[in-house]
Design an enzyme around this catalytic site. Structure first.
Site, PDB file in Angstrom:
ATOM      1  N   CYS A   1       0.809  -1.224   0.000  1.00  0.00           N
ATOM      2  CA  CYS A   1       0.000   0.000   0.000  1.00  0.00           C
ATOM      3  C   CYS A   1       0.841   1.272   0.000  1.00  0.00           C
ATOM      4  CB  CYS A   1      -0.950   0.010   1.194  1.00  0.00           C
ATOM      5  SG  CYS A   1      -2.078  -1.402   1.247  1.00  0.00           S
TER       6      CYS A   1
ATOM      7  N   HIS B   1      -3.145   7.255   2.869  1.00  0.00           N
ATOM      8  CA  HIS B   1      -3.596   5.981   2.316  1.00  0.00           C
ATOM      9  C   HIS B   1      -4.981   5.666   2.866  1.00  0.00           C
ATOM     10  CE1 HIS B   1      -4.007   1.859   1.275  1.00  0.00           C
ATOM     11  NE2 HIS B   1      -3.678   1.372   2.460  1.00  0.00           N
TER      12      HIS B   1
ATOM     13  N   ASN C   1     -10.039  -0.132   0.471  1.00  0.00           N
ATOM     14  CA  ASN C   1      -8.581  -0.052   0.410  1.00  0.00           C
ATOM     15  C   ASN C   1      -8.120  -0.597  -0.934  1.00  0.00           C
ATOM     16  OD1 ASN C   1      -5.820  -0.405   0.660  1.00  0.00           O
ATOM     17  ND2 ASN C   1      -5.905  -1.325   2.685  1.00  0.00           N
TER      18      ASN C   1
END
Length: 331
Positions: free
Chosen positions: A114, A253, A283
């Protein structure tokens, strides 16, 4: 660390299919209230079986190139940040290079989960400094391929998508003015996919044991994320000699709204300066920050001179931050 490398154009792409919390209620023991309360997520985009990372990355790249006014054959380098490549090799970046007809561009993949897009920005920035005039950084993941949809602790979190940025020279004082990337491999087991590599190649046993799916220690990752967002952000602000109160937009994020809120509270960032879209995308791993940036840009909310603080975290464990002063004419 003052830089003259900036973002010239942005793009994003997501699959057509939306998976809502109501859809998940029919698949696993969960509820919209449970998911929303713990994550803030209401829906996510899921790729159809025939769609791979290169497909989404290609679409995002086309948008970014158009926004930057850069032709594909003007690219010097393509970096694809992904942990869900089309295949072990060749690199997904090479597949995208061929589709773009960017014959003059070098191409490689970067795996930092990520945090991948922030890592890609840092590598791209240094490459522009080294003389590569136009660098395309793509964050893309089809993370749904690694999700066990009988595991409610992970299946509610993730979605698929891609975001892209074209990097190049900008006026001095604009662009990426401070950045850092980091890792702590001692936490590798907190968020990982055990099988599919050279340690545990695919075989009947790994498939039966569901070892090709994401395994996560949720509470430990949560604590790591909040801490590292704050620590990394503060270090980058200190490098730039900038106070947090001067930041126009905080773009973290998009993993979990509770993580974002907890970190923002510790950093004392006003909620109206925080960009959140995790409710609509879930996500999307390496794609989450460039998707959010693209949305801000498309909405006309990024103004020349704005300070934008980007911060990512993910498996590895990895993290990275970048402080960007928006705008600056191309040199």
């Amino acid at each position: 660390m003052i830089s003259d490398v900036g973002i010239l154009g942005l793009g994003k792409a997501v699959p057509n299919r939306i998976l809502t919390n109501a859809d998940l209620e029919a698949m696993v023991d969960t509820s919209d209230e449970w998911i929303t309360t713990r994550t803030g997520i209401k829906q996510r985009y899921i790729a159809d079986p025939e769609i791979a990372a290169s497909d989404l990355g290609y679409e995002a790249a086309l948008q970014a190139l158009a926004a930057a006014g850069v032709k594909a054959d003007e690219l010097d380098l393509i970096i694809a940040a992904t942990t869900t490549p089309d295949m072990p090799f060749p690199a997904t970046a090479c597949i995208i290079q061929d589709r773009l007809k960017a014959k003059g561009a070098a191409a490689f993949d970067l795996a930092a989960a990520c945090s991948g897009f922030i890592y890609g920005l840092e590598v791209g920035r240094t490459m522009v400094k080294a003389g590569y005039q136009r660098v395309l950084v793509i964050g893309v993941d089809v993370i749904s391929r690694l999700i066990d949809y009988s595991d409610r602790s992970t299946c509610v979190l993730f979605g698929d998508g891609a975001g892209a940025a074209v990097l190049g020279p900008v006026e001095t004082g604009y662009g990426i003015i401070a950045s850092e990337i980091g890792a702590d491999g001692s936490g590798a087991g907190l968020l990982h996919v055990p099988a599919g590599g050279s340690r545990m190649p695919a075989q009947l046993e790994t498939i039966e044991n569901k070892s090709h799916y994401v395994k996560m220690s949720g509470s430990e990752v949560f604590k790591f994320a909040v801490r590292v967002i704050c620590d990394s952000s503060n270090r980058v602000l200190e490098k730039a000699g900038t106070a947090c109160s001067e930041v126009s937009w905080f773009v973290p994020h998009q993993a979990n709204v509770r993580i974002i809120k907890a970190a923002a509270d510790r950093l004392n960032i006003d909620r109206e300066r925080i960009y959140v879209n995790v409710d609509r995308y879930g996500n999307t791993s390496a794609a989450s920050i460039p998707i959010a940036l693209t949305e801000l840009d498309e909405a006309g909310q990024l103004k020349s001179g704005d300070l934008v603080l980007l911060v990512g975290f993910g498996a590895g464990l990895t993290w990275g931050s970048a402080l960007v002063r928006w705008g600056g004419m191309i040199l």
